[in-house]
Design a protein around this motif. Structure first.
Motif, PDB file in Angstrom:
ATOM      1  N   LYS A   1      55.082  52.253  21.253  1.00 20.44           N
ATOM      2  CA  LYS A   1      55.567  53.584  20.878  1.00 20.44           C
ATOM      3  C   LYS A   1      55.498  54.543  22.058  1.00 20.44           C
ATOM      4  N   VAL A   2      54.425  54.436  22.836  1.00 19.36           N
ATOM      5  CA  VAL A   2      54.168  55.371  23.929  1.00 19.36           C
ATOM      6  C   VAL A   2      54.932  54.995  25.196  1.00 19.36           C
ATOM      7  N   ALA A   3      54.996  53.716  25.499  1.00 17.34           N
ATOM      8  CA  ALA A   3      55.528  53.296  26.799  1.00 17.34           C
ATOM      9  C   ALA A   3      56.590  52.205  26.693  1.00 17.34           C
ATOM     10  N   GLY A   4      57.080  51.940  25.492  1.00 19.72           N
ATOM     11  CA  GLY A   4      58.063  50.879  25.310  1.00 19.72           C
ATOM     12  C   GLY A   4      59.459  51.292  25.734  1.00 19.72           C
ATOM     13  N   MET A   5      60.367  50.369  25.585  1.00 22.60           N
ATOM     14  CA  MET A   5      61.761  50.601  25.962  1.00 22.60           C
ATOM     15  C   MET A   5      62.620  50.744  24.716  1.00 22.60           C
TER      16      MET A   5
ATOM     17  N   LEU B   1      49.132  49.343  35.478  1.00 19.78           N
ATOM     18  CA  LEU B   1      47.688  49.554  35.370  1.00 19.78           C
ATOM     19  C   LEU B   1      46.981  48.899  36.552  1.00 19.78           C
ATOM     20  N   ASN B   2      47.416  47.703  36.910  1.00 22.52           N
ATOM     21  CA  ASN B   2      46.837  47.001  38.060  1.00 22.52           C
ATOM     22  C   ASN B   2      47.142  47.708  39.377  1.00 22.52           C
ATOM     23  N   ALA B   3      48.201  48.512  39.399  1.00 21.97           N
ATOM     24  CA  ALA B   3      48.560  49.288  40.587  1.00 21.97           C
ATOM     25  C   ALA B   3      47.896  50.667  40.585  1.00 21.97           C
ATOM     26  N   TYR B   4      47.026  50.908  39.605  1.00 24.08           N
ATOM     27  CA  TYR B   4      46.266  52.150  39.490  1.00 24.08           C
ATOM     28  C   TYR B   4      47.169  53.367  39.262  1.00 24.08           C
ATOM     29  N   ASP B   5      48.151  53.214  38.384  1.00 22.57           N
ATOM     30  CA  ASP B   5      49.040  54.313  38.009  1.00 22.57           C
ATOM     31  C   ASP B   5      48.318  55.184  36.977  1.00 22.57           C
ATOM     32  N   PRO B   6      48.013  56.443  37.298  1.00 20.78           N
ATOM     33  CA  PRO B   6      47.225  57.270  36.385  1.00 20.78           C
ATOM     34  C   PRO B   6      47.948  57.600  35.074  1.00 20.78           C
ATOM     35  N   ALA B   7      49.260  57.734  35.102  1.00 16.82           N
ATOM     36  CA  ALA B   7      49.994  58.016  33.861  1.00 16.82           C
ATOM     37  C   ALA B   7      49.901  56.827  32.917  1.00 16.82           C
ATOM     38  N   VAL B   8      49.947  55.637  33.458  1.00 14.57           N
ATOM     39  CA  VAL B   8      49.834  54.432  32.633  1.00 14.57           C
ATOM     40  C   VAL B   8      48.409  54.294  32.106  1.00 14.57           C
ATOM     41  N   LEU B   9      47.418  54.619  32.917  1.00 11.41           N
ATOM     42  CA  LEU B   9      46.032  54.591  32.427  1.00 11.41           C
ATOM     43  C   LEU B   9      45.890  55.525  31.233  1.00 11.41           C
ATOM     44  N   SER B  10      46.490  56.695  31.327  1.00  7.16           N
ATOM     45  CA  SER B  10      46.462  57.636  30.214  1.00  7.16           C
ATOM     46  C   SER B  10      47.126  57.042  28.973  1.00  7.16           C
ATOM     47  N   ASP B  11      48.291  56.421  29.147  1.00 10.31           N
ATOM     48  CA  ASP B  11      48.987  55.788  28.022  1.00 10.31           C
ATOM     49  C   ASP B  11      48.145  54.684  27.384  1.00 10.31           C
ATOM     50  N   VAL B  12      47.510  53.869  28.217  1.00 13.12           N
ATOM     51  CA  VAL B  12      46.702  52.752  27.729  1.00 13.12           C
ATOM     52  C   VAL B  12      45.487  53.280  26.957  1.00 13.12           C
ATOM     53  N   ILE B  13      44.807  54.269  27.523  1.00 12.31           N
ATOM     54  CA  ILE B  13      43.638  54.827  26.842  1.00 12.31           C
ATOM     55  C   ILE B  13      44.057  55.458  25.519  1.00 12.31           C
ATOM     56  N   TYR B  14      45.101  56.273  25.541  1.00 11.65           N
ATOM     57  CA  TYR B  14      45.554  56.908  24.306  1.00 11.65           C
ATOM     58  C   TYR B  14      45.921  55.860  23.251  1.00 11.65           C
TER      59      TYR B  14
ATOM     60  N   ALA C   1      66.893  50.897  23.538  1.00 11.45           N
ATOM     61  CA  ALA C   1      68.295  50.718  23.920  1.00 11.45           C
ATOM     62  C   ALA C   1      69.130  50.884  22.662  1.00 11.45           C
ATOM     63  N   GLY C   2      70.092  51.757  22.727  1.00  8.10           N
ATOM     64  CA  GLY C   2      70.957  51.974  21.575  1.00  8.10           C
ATOM     65  C   GLY C   2      70.212  52.435  20.347  1.00  8.10           C
ATOM     66  N   GLY C   3      69.134  53.189  20.547  1.00  6.11           N
ATOM     67  CA  GLY C   3      68.360  53.689  19.426  1.00  6.11           C
ATOM     68  C   GLY C   3      67.418  52.669  18.814  1.00  6.11           C
ATOM     69  N   MET C   4      67.344  51.477  19.406  1.00  4.20           N
ATOM     70  CA  MET C   4      66.453  50.426  18.899  1.00  4.20           C
ATOM     71  C   MET C   4      65.276  50.244  19.846  1.00  4.20           C
ATOM     72  N   SER C   5      64.092  50.094  19.264  1.00  4.58           N
ATOM     73  CA  SER C   5      62.903  49.837  20.060  1.00  4.58           C
ATOM     74  C   SER C   5      62.896  48.371  20.489  1.00  4.58           C
ATOM     75  N   LEU C   6      62.683  48.152  21.769  1.00  3.68           N
ATOM     76  CA  LEU C   6      62.606  46.790  22.299  1.00  3.68           C
ATOM     77  C   LEU C   6      61.174  46.370  22.606  1.00  3.68           C
ATOM     78  N   GLY C   7      60.226  47.240  22.308  1.00  7.27           N
ATOM     79  CA  GLY C   7      58.839  46.929  22.644  1.00  7.27           C
ATOM     80  C   GLY C   7      58.651  47.022  24.144  1.00  7.27           C
ATOM     81  N   MET C   8      58.067  46.058  24.745  1.00  9.45           N
ATOM     82  CA  MET C   8      57.881  45.929  26.185  1.00  9.45           C
ATOM     83  C   MET C   8      56.822  46.874  26.760  1.00  9.45           C
ATOM     84  N   GLY C   9      56.098  47.606  25.937  1.00 12.92           N
ATOM     85  CA  GLY C   9      55.072  48.507  26.453  1.00 12.92           C
ATOM     86  C   GLY C   9      54.012  47.778  27.253  1.00 12.92           C
ATOM     87  N   LEU C  10      53.559  46.657  26.745  1.00 19.22           N
ATOM     88  CA  LEU C  10      52.544  45.863  27.434  1.00 19.22           C
ATOM     89  C   LEU C  10      53.098  45.298  28.732  1.00 19.22           C
ATOM     90  N   THR C  11      54.298  44.763  28.679  1.00 20.24           N
ATOM     91  CA  THR C  11      54.922  44.149  29.850  1.00 20.24           C
ATOM     92  C   THR C  11      55.122  45.167  30.971  1.00 20.24           C
TER      93      THR C  11
END
Length: 113
Positions: free
Chosen positions: A24-28, A46-59, A30-40
């Motif tokens: 819901k927070v970080a997924g993709m 997260l491994n690259a130390y992206d602070p916005a992604v850390l925030s998304d993961v914690i939330y 297309a055409g109004g349909m959720s494709l998931g992919m948040g984890l991917t």
């Protein structure tokens, strides 16, 4: 894993509902349909130390808590960390907890293949 955000202890849970929240927070979409992919999308960032992604993961990992902190609370928590070492440790601790979650082990294994 527990952390204190906005004066409230928050337990972070990394199960199936975490994945749904992350979609819901970080997924993709297309055409109004959720494709998931948040984890991917999120785990490499997260491994690259992206602070916005850390925030998304914690939330997303706070889905079970009542009361649940808001996204701005998580951002403020991260902005309030006082040292680079503290920030790096949080990234490392969250990454370690994600890797320990049984429901994520297969996805993590396949992402590294």
């Amino acid at each position: 894993m527990k952390i204190t955000i906005a004066g409230k202890e928050q337990e972070l849970n990394f199960g199936v509902r975490f994945v749904r929240e992350l979609d819901k927070v970080a997924g993709m979409e297309a055409g109004g349909m959720s494709l998931g992919m948040g984890l991917t999308k999120s785990l490499p960032a997260l491994n690259a130390y992206d602070p916005a992604v850390l925030s998304d993961v914690i939330y997303s990992a706070t889905f079970r808590n009542s009361p649940r902190v808001g996204r701005n609370d998580v951002d403020d928590y991260l902005d309030g960390l006082t040292s680079v070492k503290e920030f790096e440790k949080l990234f490392d601790d969250v990454s370690k907890e994600v890797k320990k979650a049984n429901v994520l082990k297969v996805a993590l294994k396949n992402m590294q293949a």
